[in-house]
Write a protein that holds these residues in place. Sequence first.
Motif, PDB file in Angstrom:
ATOM      1  N   THR A 259      -7.094  -3.988   7.860  1.00 18.92           N
ATOM      2  CA  THR A 259      -7.933  -4.570   8.922  1.00 18.92           C
ATOM      3  C   THR A 259      -9.302  -4.951   8.365  1.00 18.92           C
ATOM      4  O   THR A 259      -9.849  -6.001   8.706  1.00 18.92           O
ATOM      5  CB  THR A 259      -8.099  -3.566  10.082  1.00 18.92           C
ATOM      6  OG1 THR A 259      -6.845  -2.983  10.357  1.00 18.92           O
ATOM      7  CG2 THR A 259      -8.655  -4.237  11.313  1.00 18.92           C
ATOM      8  N   ARG A 260      -9.855  -4.094   7.512  1.00 19.76           N
ATOM      9  CA  ARG A 260     -11.134  -4.413   6.858  1.00 19.76           C
ATOM     10  C   ARG A 260     -11.039  -5.770   6.176  1.00 19.76           C
ATOM     11  O   ARG A 260     -11.895  -6.636   6.360  1.00 19.76           O
ATOM     12  CB  ARG A 260     -11.454  -3.306   5.838  1.00 19.76           C
ATOM     13  CG  ARG A 260     -12.613  -3.591   4.903  1.00 19.76           C
ATOM     14  CD  ARG A 260     -12.606  -2.574   3.733  1.00 19.76           C
ATOM     15  NE  ARG A 260     -13.648  -2.838   2.771  1.00 19.76           N
ATOM     16  CZ  ARG A 260     -13.580  -3.776   1.808  1.00 19.76           C
ATOM     17  NH1 ARG A 260     -12.503  -4.541   1.710  1.00 19.76           N
ATOM     18  NH2 ARG A 260     -14.578  -3.941   0.976  1.00 19.76           N
TER      19      ARG A 260
ATOM     20  N   THR B 150      -6.024  -0.394  11.781  1.00 21.85           N
ATOM     21  CA  THR B 150      -4.870  -0.851  12.562  1.00 21.85           C
ATOM     22  C   THR B 150      -4.907  -0.240  13.959  1.00 21.85           C
ATOM     23  O   THR B 150      -4.692  -0.926  14.957  1.00 21.85           O
ATOM     24  CB  THR B 150      -3.570  -0.471  11.837  1.00 21.85           C
ATOM     25  OG1 THR B 150      -3.550  -1.151  10.584  1.00 21.85           O
ATOM     26  CG2 THR B 150      -2.342  -0.853  12.642  1.00 21.85           C
TER      27      THR B 150
ATOM     28  N   TYR C 163      -5.799  13.745   5.718  1.00 27.78           N
ATOM     29  CA  TYR C 163      -6.191  13.875   7.118  1.00 27.78           C
ATOM     30  C   TYR C 163      -6.431  15.344   7.457  1.00 27.78           C
ATOM     31  O   TYR C 163      -7.360  15.674   8.192  1.00 27.78           O
ATOM     32  CB  TYR C 163      -5.141  13.219   8.026  1.00 27.78           C
ATOM     33  CG  TYR C 163      -5.093  11.727   7.770  1.00 27.78           C
ATOM     34  CD1 TYR C 163      -5.819  10.844   8.549  1.00 27.78           C
ATOM     35  CD2 TYR C 163      -4.385  11.209   6.683  1.00 27.78           C
ATOM     36  CE1 TYR C 163      -5.833   9.480   8.276  1.00 27.78           C
ATOM     37  CE2 TYR C 163      -4.391   9.858   6.395  1.00 27.78           C
ATOM     38  CZ  TYR C 163      -5.115   9.002   7.191  1.00 27.78           C
ATOM     39  OH  TYR C 163      -5.143   7.667   6.900  1.00 27.78           O
TER      40      TYR C 163
ATOM     41  N   ARG D 131       0.841  -1.210   0.000  1.00 25.45           N
ATOM     42  CA  ARG D 131       0.000   0.000   0.000  1.00 25.45           C
ATOM     43  C   ARG D 131       0.870   1.251   0.000  1.00 25.45           C
ATOM     44  O   ARG D 131       0.554   2.241  -0.662  1.00 25.45           O
ATOM     45  CB  ARG D 131      -0.972  -0.015   1.184  1.00 25.45           C
ATOM     46  CG  ARG D 131      -2.035   1.076   1.049  1.00 25.45           C
ATOM     47  CD  ARG D 131      -3.147   0.942   2.073  1.00 25.45           C
ATOM     48  NE  ARG D 131      -2.665   1.128   3.426  1.00 25.45           N
ATOM     49  CZ  ARG D 131      -3.398   0.898   4.521  1.00 25.45           C
ATOM     50  NH1 ARG D 131      -4.647   0.467   4.399  1.00 25.45           N
ATOM     51  NH2 ARG D 131      -2.900   1.086   5.721  1.00 25.45           N
TER      52      ARG D 131
ATOM     53  N   THR E 239     -14.725   6.482   7.810  1.00 30.83           N
ATOM     54  CA  THR E 239     -14.552   7.571   8.770  1.00 30.83           C
ATOM     55  C   THR E 239     -13.176   8.209   8.544  1.00 30.83           C
ATOM     56  O   THR E 239     -12.433   7.794   7.647  1.00 30.83           O
ATOM     57  CB  THR E 239     -14.657   7.062  10.222  1.00 30.83           C
ATOM     58  OG1 THR E 239     -13.547   6.216  10.495  1.00 30.83           O
ATOM     59  CG2 THR E 239     -15.966   6.330  10.459  1.00 30.83           C
ATOM     60  N   GLY E 240     -12.828   9.174   9.387  1.00 32.18           N
ATOM     61  CA  GLY E 240     -11.578   9.890   9.205  1.00 32.18           C
ATOM     62  C   GLY E 240     -10.341   9.026   9.387  1.00 32.18           C
ATOM     63  O   GLY E 240      -9.268   9.368   8.889  1.00 32.18           O
ATOM     64  N   ALA E 241     -10.465   7.913  10.087  1.00 30.92           N
ATOM     65  CA  ALA E 241      -9.279   7.085  10.340  1.00 30.92           C
ATOM     66  C   ALA E 241      -9.581   5.599  10.401  1.00 30.92           C
ATOM     67  O   ALA E 241      -8.787   4.828  10.946  1.00 30.92           O
ATOM     68  CB  ALA E 241      -8.610   7.527  11.647  1.00 30.92           C
ATOM     69  N   ALA E 242     -10.712   5.179   9.833  1.00 29.42           N
ATOM     70  CA  ALA E 242     -11.053   3.745   9.874  1.00 29.42           C
ATOM     71  C   ALA E 242     -12.159   3.448   8.870  1.00 29.42           C
ATOM     72  O   ALA E 242     -12.900   4.345   8.463  1.00 29.42           O
ATOM     73  CB  ALA E 242     -11.517   3.344  11.275  1.00 29.42           C
ATOM     74  N   ASN E 243     -12.266   2.185   8.489  1.00 32.43           N
ATOM     75  CA  ASN E 243     -13.363   1.719   7.638  1.00 32.43           C
ATOM     76  C   ASN E 243     -14.558   1.358   8.522  1.00 32.43           C
ATOM     77  O   ASN E 243     -14.424   1.263   9.737  1.00 32.43           O
ATOM     78  CB  ASN E 243     -12.915   0.499   6.815  1.00 32.43           C
ATOM     79  CG  ASN E 243     -11.784   0.832   5.862  1.00 32.43           C
ATOM     80  OD1 ASN E 243     -10.688   0.304   5.961  1.00 32.43           O
ATOM     81  ND2 ASN E 243     -12.048   1.724   4.913  1.00 32.43           N
TER      82      ASN E 243
ATOM     83  N   SER F   7     -13.127  -0.341  11.646  1.00 28.63           N
ATOM     84  CA  SER F   7     -11.965  -1.234  11.547  1.00 28.63           C
ATOM     85  C   SER F   7     -10.743  -0.460  11.084  1.00 28.63           C
ATOM     86  O   SER F   7     -10.818   0.331  10.143  1.00 28.63           O
ATOM     87  CB  SER F   7     -12.264  -2.382  10.577  1.00 28.63           C
ATOM     88  OG  SER F   7     -12.215  -1.935   9.242  1.00 28.63           O
TER      89      SER F   7
ATOM     90  N   LEU G  65      -9.865   4.517   1.827  1.00 29.51           N
ATOM     91  CA  LEU G  65      -8.659   3.720   2.030  1.00 29.51           C
ATOM     92  C   LEU G  65      -9.001   2.226   2.107  1.00 29.51           C
ATOM     93  O   LEU G  65      -9.930   1.841   2.810  1.00 29.51           O
ATOM     94  CB  LEU G  65      -7.955   4.156   3.324  1.00 29.51           C
ATOM     95  CG  LEU G  65      -6.514   3.669   3.412  1.00 29.51           C
ATOM     96  CD1 LEU G  65      -5.605   4.496   2.501  1.00 29.51           C
ATOM     97  CD2 LEU G  65      -5.998   3.732   4.841  1.00 29.51           C
TER      98      LEU G  65
ATOM     99  N   LYS H 129      -2.619   7.091   1.253  1.00 36.86           N
ATOM    100  CA  LYS H 129      -2.418   7.378   2.682  1.00 36.86           C
ATOM    101  C   LYS H 129      -1.443   8.541   2.812  1.00 36.86           C
ATOM    102  O   LYS H 129      -0.249   8.359   3.016  1.00 36.86           O
ATOM    103  CB  LYS H 129      -1.929   6.121   3.413  1.00 36.86           C
ATOM    104  CG  LYS H 129      -2.250   6.146   4.889  1.00 36.86           C
ATOM    105  CD  LYS H 129      -2.279   4.749   5.463  1.00 36.86           C
ATOM    106  CE  LYS H 129      -2.299   4.751   6.978  1.00 36.86           C
ATOM    107  NZ  LYS H 129      -3.496   5.303   7.585  1.00 36.86           N
TER     108      LYS H 129
HETATM  109  C1  LIG Z   1      -8.786   6.941   6.564  1.00 35.61           C
HETATM  110  C2  LIG Z   1      -8.526   5.558   6.999  1.00 35.61           C
HETATM  111  N1  LIG Z   1      -9.344   4.582   6.560  1.00 35.61           N
HETATM  112  C3  LIG Z   1      -9.157   3.296   6.908  1.00 35.61           C
HETATM  113  C4  LIG Z   1      -8.110   2.932   7.730  1.00 35.61           C
HETATM  114  C5  LIG Z   1      -7.909   1.490   8.069  1.00 35.61           C
HETATM  115  O1  LIG Z   1      -6.793   0.988   7.404  1.00 35.61           O
HETATM  116  P1  LIG Z   1      -5.943  -0.215   8.015  1.00 35.61           P
HETATM  117  O2  LIG Z   1      -6.933  -1.239   8.441  1.00 35.61           O
HETATM  118  O3  LIG Z   1      -5.098  -0.671   6.906  1.00 35.61           O
HETATM  119  O4  LIG Z   1      -5.192   0.329   9.153  1.00 35.61           O
HETATM  120  C6  LIG Z   1      -7.253   3.919   8.219  1.00 35.61           C
HETATM  121  C7  LIG Z   1      -6.176   3.553   9.126  1.00 35.61           C
HETATM  122  O5  LIG Z   1      -5.137   3.464   9.096  1.00 35.61           O
HETATM  123  C8  LIG Z   1      -7.449   5.252   7.829  1.00 35.61           C
HETATM  124  O6  LIG Z   1      -6.633   6.218   8.270  1.00 35.61           O
END
Ligand SMILES: Cc1ncc(COP(=O)(O)O)c(C=O)c1O
Length: 343
Positions: free
Chosen positions: A247-248, A288, A190, A85, A220-224, A286, A243, A185
């Motif tokens: 984890t998803r 990391t 962000y 990635r 969301t801003g930092a997770a699926n 979901s 993204l 990423k």
């Molecule tokens: C915007 C965003 N979406 C999704 C994720 C989930 O990605 P991953 O499961 O690879 O950490 C993250 C986290 O890192 C993220 O910042």
Amino acid sequence: MSTTSQSASSPTAQFGTVFADRLTRARWGVDGGWGEWEVAPVADTTLHPASHCLHYASTIFEGLKAHRGGDGTVRIFRLPDHVARMQRSAPPLHLPVPDERMLTEMIVEAVRTNLDAVPEAPGSLYLRPTLLGVQPNIGAAASPSNEALLFVLASPVGAYFAGGALRVEIETLQGRTMPGFGTVKSGLNYALALGPIGRAKAAHNASQVLFCPGGRVEETGAANVVLIDAERVVTPALTAEFLHGVTRDSVLSLAADLGYHVEERTLHIDEVIDWANRPGAEIALSGTAAVLSPVGTLILDGEDVTVGSGEVGPHTTRIREEMGRIQTGREPDRHGWLTAVTA
Ligand SMILES: Cc1ncc(COP(=O)(O)O)c(C=O)c1O
């Protein structure tokens, strides 16, 4: 260990504020090649104030974790997926693509050199590979940086979202980032999401925003986001707008292993609200950092919508614990997700 004020194993240390002493780093030079990577003290890494990344946002990063197992062995979770990635994030920012082997070695060594800083589960060592354009030229607004710095920082962490089920505001007007840029990423994405997330925090005491531009659910801003109940796990199908979380992907594989029916498809916010209103419904974020964090309340147009019981649900817990057992070597690594790091 360089800390702000608390030790790495402190349950109260805020996620990402404590750092292991050493990082690995490499430079990409004006001759167009990568130099030898090295181990260096974190404190010894400096940036020129004119660095391209500081002015023109030429930055990408990754986030992955190493876990200490019950047997003491430290294992990195899904290392090749994070390397791949990061390689995909570099071209859109016109940064040099890190060599697969070099980046893999640098991440493994960032763990090895900081092995004593890997906390016991449920803590872990969060790894932050970062690639910056560092050409010292504030006149280079319209050209890619011709120098780059790659480093892998390590941070012993506990929970990212401390506490119970989350409050998440639904945003239907704007996306998290620019169209077509969601899979990258980059720090830029962000920064673009800070406005809506800040407003949701201030107005609704929300921890996050679920971006659903035009009603189409993204992330969301930092997770699926995943919808979970006793039979099914449902999540938006991959698009260029969000993204592609590792984890998803892990959650979907483990859910299928555990007998849940997995659906990846277009999701509209109306369906998510209907889902939340059903008894036994669960929704989780979901990532990391987030792992699989339960959503207790959605906020739509200023109104609270409780998700199922509003508490942490049994199926979210079941999938999360299954992932934790694999990460810590308590269950066989049946998907080949782990890279063991020895001294
Ligand atoms: C915007 C965003 N979406 C999704 C994720 C989930 O990605 P991953 O499961 O690879 O950490 C993250 C986290 O890192 C993220 O910042």
